[in-house]
Scaffold this motif. Structure first.
Motif, short mmCIF file in Angstrom:
data_model
loop_
_atom_site.label_atom_id
_atom_site.label_comp_id
_atom_site.label_asym_id
_atom_site.label_seq_id
_atom_site.Cartn_x
_atom_site.Cartn_y
_atom_site.Cartn_z
N PHE A 182 0.84 -1.19 0.00
CA PHE A 182 0.00 0.00 0.00
C PHE A 182 0.88 1.25 0.00
O PHE A 182 1.90 1.30 0.71
CB PHE A 182 -0.88 0.06 1.25
CG PHE A 182 -2.05 -0.88 1.24
CD1 PHE A 182 -3.27 -0.50 0.72
CD2 PHE A 182 -1.92 -2.16 1.76
CE1 PHE A 182 -4.35 -1.37 0.72
CE2 PHE A 182 -2.99 -3.03 1.78
CZ PHE A 182 -4.21 -2.63 1.24
N THR A 183 0.47 2.26 -0.74
CA THR A 183 1.14 3.55 -0.61
C THR A 183 0.69 4.21 0.70
O THR A 183 -0.35 3.86 1.26
CB THR A 183 0.81 4.49 -1.78
OG1 THR A 183 -0.58 4.83 -1.73
CG2 THR A 183 1.12 3.82 -3.12
N ARG A 184 1.45 5.18 1.14
CA ARG A 184 1.05 5.93 2.34
C ARG A 184 -0.28 6.64 2.11
O ARG A 184 -1.12 6.71 3.01
CB ARG A 184 2.14 6.92 2.74
CG ARG A 184 3.39 6.27 3.30
CD ARG A 184 4.49 7.29 3.53
NE ARG A 184 5.65 6.69 4.18
CZ ARG A 184 6.58 6.01 3.53
NH1 ARG A 184 6.48 5.82 2.22
NH2 ARG A 184 7.61 5.50 4.18
N ASP A 185 -0.46 7.18 0.91
CA ASP A 185 -1.72 7.88 0.62
C ASP A 185 -2.91 6.93 0.69
O ASP A 185 -3.99 7.30 1.17
CB ASP A 185 -1.65 8.53 -0.76
CG ASP A 185 -0.78 9.78 -0.79
OD1 ASP A 185 -0.53 10.34 0.30
OD2 ASP A 185 -0.35 10.18 -1.88
N GLU A 186 -2.74 5.71 0.21
CA GLU A 186 -3.82 4.73 0.28
C GLU A 186 -4.18 4.42 1.73
O GLU A 186 -5.36 4.32 2.10
CB GLU A 186 -3.42 3.44 -0.44
CG GLU A 186 -3.42 3.54 -1.95
CD GLU A 186 -2.93 2.28 -2.61
OE1 GLU A 186 -3.48 1.91 -3.66
OE2 GLU A 186 -1.99 1.64 -2.09
N LEU A 187 -3.16 4.27 2.57
CA LEU A 187 -3.40 3.97 3.98
C LEU A 187 -4.02 5.17 4.70
O LEU A 187 -4.88 5.01 5.57
CB LEU A 187 -2.10 3.55 4.66
CG LEU A 187 -1.55 2.20 4.19
CD1 LEU A 187 -0.17 1.95 4.76
CD2 LEU A 187 -2.50 1.07 4.58
#
Length: 236
Positions: A182-187
């Motif tokens: 997961f990207t940080r933005d997704e999380l």
């Protein structure tokens, strides 16, 4: 949704009155409180549906009140503060607040954020009821990790670990998708919602706290991307 009961906790009477006036125009029921001790008594006797909580209060501060409420419930909490410091924002979010607004703020913006949080909470409650009345999986097993979803409990090697609301939501997102990066933005979107505009460092801090609480949990950083929960494929 216009009958929600909202508590406004701030030692500045002018801010309390202003926020309450705007909320009452939207047909919300409100109560204004000047300290966290009175707010905690209210929580024990007549719990509000949502909190607008000042960070700096006389006596017990907003952090401690937020922590106490979060140990018992998942009601929406928006923190407000004159301190525009990233560490304060991250700490507030880690302790369980759903949003953080810096003073001076627009009352209209606060009302808009309150509406979004209440809508999200309403959807979340509906989702939990749907899970309880369906065949959706109620637990996740990944090796030594076990998540009991409706009870929001976490076990590692059979020992229960106490996680905050945000810690649980982040770990759940990773555990539901083992080995996915997961990207940080997704999380950020999964844990804080798509209307969060703070730093993605909040994810790093949350991961650090989870690793500290669950020694050996195979959450690994994906260089230049984000994080994933590694697993050997053991799942039930």
């Amino acid at each position: 949704m216009d009958n929600f009961f909202i508590a406004v906790v701030d030692d500045d009477i002018h801010i309390r009155n202003l926020v309450e006036a705007y909320l009452q125009k939207e047909n919300y029921r409100t109560i204004g409180l000047e300290n966290a001790e009175d707010a905690w008594e209210l929580w024990r006797s007549d719990p509000p549906d949502m909190w607008v909580l000042d960070l700096m209060l006389p006596g017990m501060d907003g952090y401690e009140l937020c922590r106490r409420i979060r140990k018992e419930a998942e009601v929406p909490i928006i923190m407000i503060s004159a301190r525009d410091n990233e560490v304060d924002k991250i700490l507030g979010l880690e302790l369980g607040s759903d949003d953080y607004l810096v003073k001076p703020f627009s009352p209209r913006e606060l009302v808009a954020r309150i509406k979004r949080q209440l809508q999200r909470w309403y959807r979340l409650k509906g989702s939990e009821e749907a899970i309880l009345n369906s065949d959706v999986k109620l637990q996740i097993h990944l090796g030594r990790l076990q998540l009991m979803l409706t009870e929001r409990r976490v076990f590692w090697s059979g020992e229960e670990t106490d996680l905050t609301l945000k810690e649980f939501d982040l770990l759940k997102s990773l555990a539901e998708n083992p080995n996915r990066a997961f990207t940080r933005d997704e999380l950020l979107t999964r844990v804080w919602g798509d209307d969060y505009y703070g730093s993605d460092r909040a994810v790093d801090h949350l991961i650090k706290r989870i690793r500290k609480k669950i020694d050996g949990l195979p959450i690994e950083a994906v260089w230049g991307h984000g994080y994933r929960l590694r697993t050997d494929g053991e799942e039930s």
